[in-house]
Write a protein that holds these residues in place. Sequence first.
Motif, PDB file in Angstrom:
ATOM      1  N   TRP B  16       0.876  -1.199   0.133  1.00  0.00           N
ATOM      2  CA  TRP B  16      -0.067  -0.289   0.066  1.00  0.00           C
ATOM      3  C   TRP B  16       1.325   0.867   0.146  1.00  0.00           C
ATOM      4  N   LEU B 337       2.647   8.042   1.544  1.00  0.00           N
ATOM      5  CA  LEU B 337       3.509   6.610   3.099  1.00  0.00           C
ATOM      6  C   LEU B 337       4.793   6.853   3.024  1.00  0.00           C
ATOM      7  N   ASP B 346       5.401  -3.845   8.157  1.00  0.00           N
ATOM      8  CA  ASP B 346       4.164  -3.144   9.140  1.00  0.00           C
ATOM      9  C   ASP B 346       3.886  -1.962   8.577  1.00  0.00           C
ATOM     10  N   VAL B 347       3.572  -2.133   7.260  1.00  0.00           N
ATOM     11  CA  VAL B 347       3.128  -1.290   6.023  1.00  0.00           C
ATOM     12  C   VAL B 347       1.138  -1.364   6.218  1.00  0.00           C
ATOM     13  N   LYS B 349      -0.501  -2.365   8.727  1.00  0.00           N
ATOM     14  CA  LYS B 349      -1.169  -2.180   9.856  1.00  0.00           C
ATOM     15  C   LYS B 349      -2.023  -0.780   9.103  1.00  0.00           C
ATOM     16  N   VAL B 350      -1.221  -0.449   7.849  1.00  0.00           N
ATOM     17  CA  VAL B 350      -2.084   1.136   7.565  1.00  0.00           C
ATOM     18  C   VAL B 350      -3.680   0.315   7.232  1.00  0.00           C
ATOM     19  N   LEU B 353      -6.069  -1.112   9.766  1.00  0.00           N
ATOM     20  CA  LEU B 353      -6.709   0.802  10.325  1.00  0.00           C
ATOM     21  C   LEU B 353      -7.559   1.256   8.987  1.00  0.00           C
ATOM     22  N   LEU B 354      -7.169   1.357   8.132  1.00  0.00           N
ATOM     23  CA  LEU B 354      -8.041   2.115   6.541  1.00  0.00           C
ATOM     24  C   LEU B 354      -9.607   0.951   6.781  1.00  0.00           C
ATOM     25  N   HIS B 359     -12.345   3.210   4.609  1.00  0.00           N
ATOM     26  CA  HIS B 359     -11.975   4.253   3.836  1.00  0.00           C
ATOM     27  C   HIS B 359     -11.251   3.416   2.993  1.00  0.00           C
ATOM     28  N   ALA B 361      -9.178   4.281   0.355  1.00  0.00           N
ATOM     29  CA  ALA B 361      -8.107   4.147   0.459  1.00  0.00           C
ATOM     30  C   ALA B 361      -7.019   3.071   0.625  1.00  0.00           C
TER      31      ALA B 361
END
Lengths: 478, 478
Positions: B16, B337, B346-347, B349-350, B353-354, B359, B361
């Motif tokens: 992402w 990013l 760990d990307v 994790k984004v 969360l999104l 979201h 995105a």
Amino acid sequence: MLIPLILSGGAGTRLWPVSRQGHPKPFMQLTDGQSLLLKTYLRAAAVAQGGQILTATNRDYFFMSKDELTKARVGDVECRNTFLLEPFGRNTAAAIIMSAFMVAEQFDRDACLLVLPADHLVQRQEAFAEAVQNAEILARQGRLVTFGIVPSMPETGFGYIEAGPNIPPGRSVLRFVEKPDVETAQKYVSSGNFYWNSGMFCFLAGTVLNEFALHAPDIFQTAQACWQELRHTTKADANMLEIPAKHFEQFPDISVDYALLERSANIAVLPADIGWSDIGSWSAVSQLIKADADNNRGIGECLFVDSHNIFAQSEERLIATVGVDDLIIVDTADALLIVPPDKAQDVKKVVTLLKKQNHDAYKLHRTVFRPWGSYTVLEEGPRFKIKRIEVKPGASLSLQMHHHRSEHWIVVNGMAKVTNGDQELLVGANESTYIPAGCSHRLENPGILNLVMIEVQSGEYLGEDDIVRLSDKYGRCQ
Amino acid sequence: MLIPLILSGGAGTRLWPVSRQGHPKPFMQLTDGQSLLLKTYLRAAAVAQGGQILTATNRDYFFMSKDELTKARVGDVECRNTFLLEPFGRNTAAAIIMSAFMVAEQFDRDACLLVLPADHLVQRQEAFAEAVQNAEILARQGRLVTFGIVPSMPETGFGYIEAGPNIPPGRSVLRFVEKPDVETAQKYVSSGNFYWNSGMFCFLAGTVLNEFALHAPDIFQTAQACWQELRHTTKADANMLEIPAKHFEQFPDISVDYALLERSANIAVLPADIGWSDIGSWSAVSQLIKADADNNRGIGECLFVDSHNIFAQSEERLIATVGVDDLIIVDTADALLIVPPDKAQDVKKVVTLLKKQNHDAYKLHRTVFRPWGSYTVLEEGPRFKIKRIEVKPGASLSLQMHHHRSEHWIVVNGMAKVTNGDQELLVGANESTYIPAGCSHRLENPGILNLVMIEVQSGEYLGEDDIVRLSDKYGRCQ
């Protein structure tokens, strides 16, 4: 009589990519939507109490500045503003002495000038008003008064003023000192006798003219000649004085500090604790925002994952950080900046590099401001360009013609009056019209709402210089 | 007969914001403009030597995948590709056994299946071709062959295969081991007996079916039933087999490694040194780019000032870094990013969360792909939305109608055939037309060039769900 003089210059290169030559630091908006210029104007208006304000700025920023000042709302103190327009930048000495001549002749030699940089922030308005009152007392004693900010930390980015014995309600000035190293700054702060040099001043028009004549006679004579020229070409009630370039270029590029204050014996400092910030870097901007539990600060849509001490500012994009600490991230439509807080001063290096490359991003934003409003390039491709055009109520673009491009206009908000060859028509929201290449045309906003339009240009050549201006109410035909 | 089976799944959440649900990792383009999927297809075509290829993917990606595969150019080996479309993701075991059933019945039980993940990179094509030849030798001895990548570093992000005695041209497999810690990985690498588990396999269709029947009879029976249903509803020459959801949902969500390889005694590993990368994170992507003297890598317009070990990738914006080290910066039209290389894993994790925030995105890009082409939202505001629409030659949008919005269409490239109520008209570059709300309409590209159009929508409600599809050649009316 107290006349604030707003000095609206300063490129603010350390605040790139938001501050750029085409939209410099005074126009930068804080999170409350107010620009630094507007905030300065409102601060000035509050102490001028309905009187006169002067704003000295480059003539390129006249229309943008005027627009900013009209954003003062009902309930704000209303003043009369006169613009003093400079043909190019010449530091503070020139702007101040020209203003002093103007005030001495058109108002009163005993009028008190309050010099305010347009790109600083003052967060304690009452303390500011009190400081101004005290400065005026000292100014009326014939002194050149500088506002000395009570230092809150051993800042190495500012010059300091060393104060001597009291001259109530201020103090005498022993000397001005350049930016110190951190140990020296520490000593300054703990001594209680040093203040930050804020660039805010207060003096009578007559005093500052006399002092210039005494300590900088060359500048005085240049200003006198310049003023003689200017007064003959300007009506006394004009709200705009344009300084002629042939005189203005005679001025040395020098600050009032160097040209006058450091030479005069007649100086006082007024210690001020007014919540002042010079907003000199992105570090300073970030301090205005409330931090979350991880000391992150976000403007716009931000997602901080395992991150600390981040300041992120976004116009439209989502910003996600993962596992990073101590960063400043500033995102605009066409440029992104990433810098750690302790290197925030170095952002000006980017601007220097971009300028060397003649890259648009050092001066222009995706949105370009014009006397009639603004346009934003949404997309460009081979043979087409799409713009969003916003026209202010009552404003009109020049009567113009393009050789190589035709234009489709679609109104999305407000009402457009379109001159298309011999025809005149009104185009409302959700309607469109078409301007063929070679056809003279004009776009006006006859309404009271902003006109928002999408323009799709198409043709073999789409440069901004393919424009023949046939008539222009902003004097742009020459 | 060697039949490559391309497994085109995998969300690639660690990549992402470029890889998203709506445009996942196999479609990610490297700097040469080729997607990972296309690269895999070309790699497969080179070893299939003009024969048959199978591509297993989610049915949502059918049109996008087909478009990718048509990008294979003249000069590339031409093969016949058949899509095996899954109604939803079910890991590798289901895709592989379904493919094996299809190959066994429609081609040959002795056909050799070469399983290739679509989101890996292989940079040494000749070594790859040689490895495939050797793997086929082992497969034709009735073995399940896994490609073991000769490890170049003690990577902790991969599983390893421990190899035993030689079975020329490969080795036997002692065991599969999970992702090790770094000390263990170090031992593995220096031992010379451990290989990275690449997810690439080679076996005869008959062998893998027999092995599934033996070690995973439940999966075998599910697949058998599913295949019985599928074969009755599909013609033998179809280039697309759509697996029925009611059978497919019976499959456990399990990899072929767990379901079969770790249970079978009939395994061999073919050591391969083929320039393999799983492109598993932005760190891996950055390693594909040549670094400058400061070890910075930039794709797009980047300005590195006093910065080191930066990887920056930008679509359109200028990226400037000042005084920062060790960062990955990935900028897209709607999301940015920032992550240090050692946190690149760990990307995901984004994305988590999104997704939790629902979201857009995490799944959609600003540009959305459709069977007929794509659209990009350029700007949205109150009562208007502007899109750039691209329609492939010969493609057409559905015959549709909107209740709440009217649309202005301006052609900037190519030729549009527009059905507007009862009328049909051709609209060429630099011409426009208008579709009022409530009017049924269809847009087609009758030409041989891409049609590029700007659409300005205007109305009180502009949601994508205000659409009544009256007729659609991609079956989207239901």
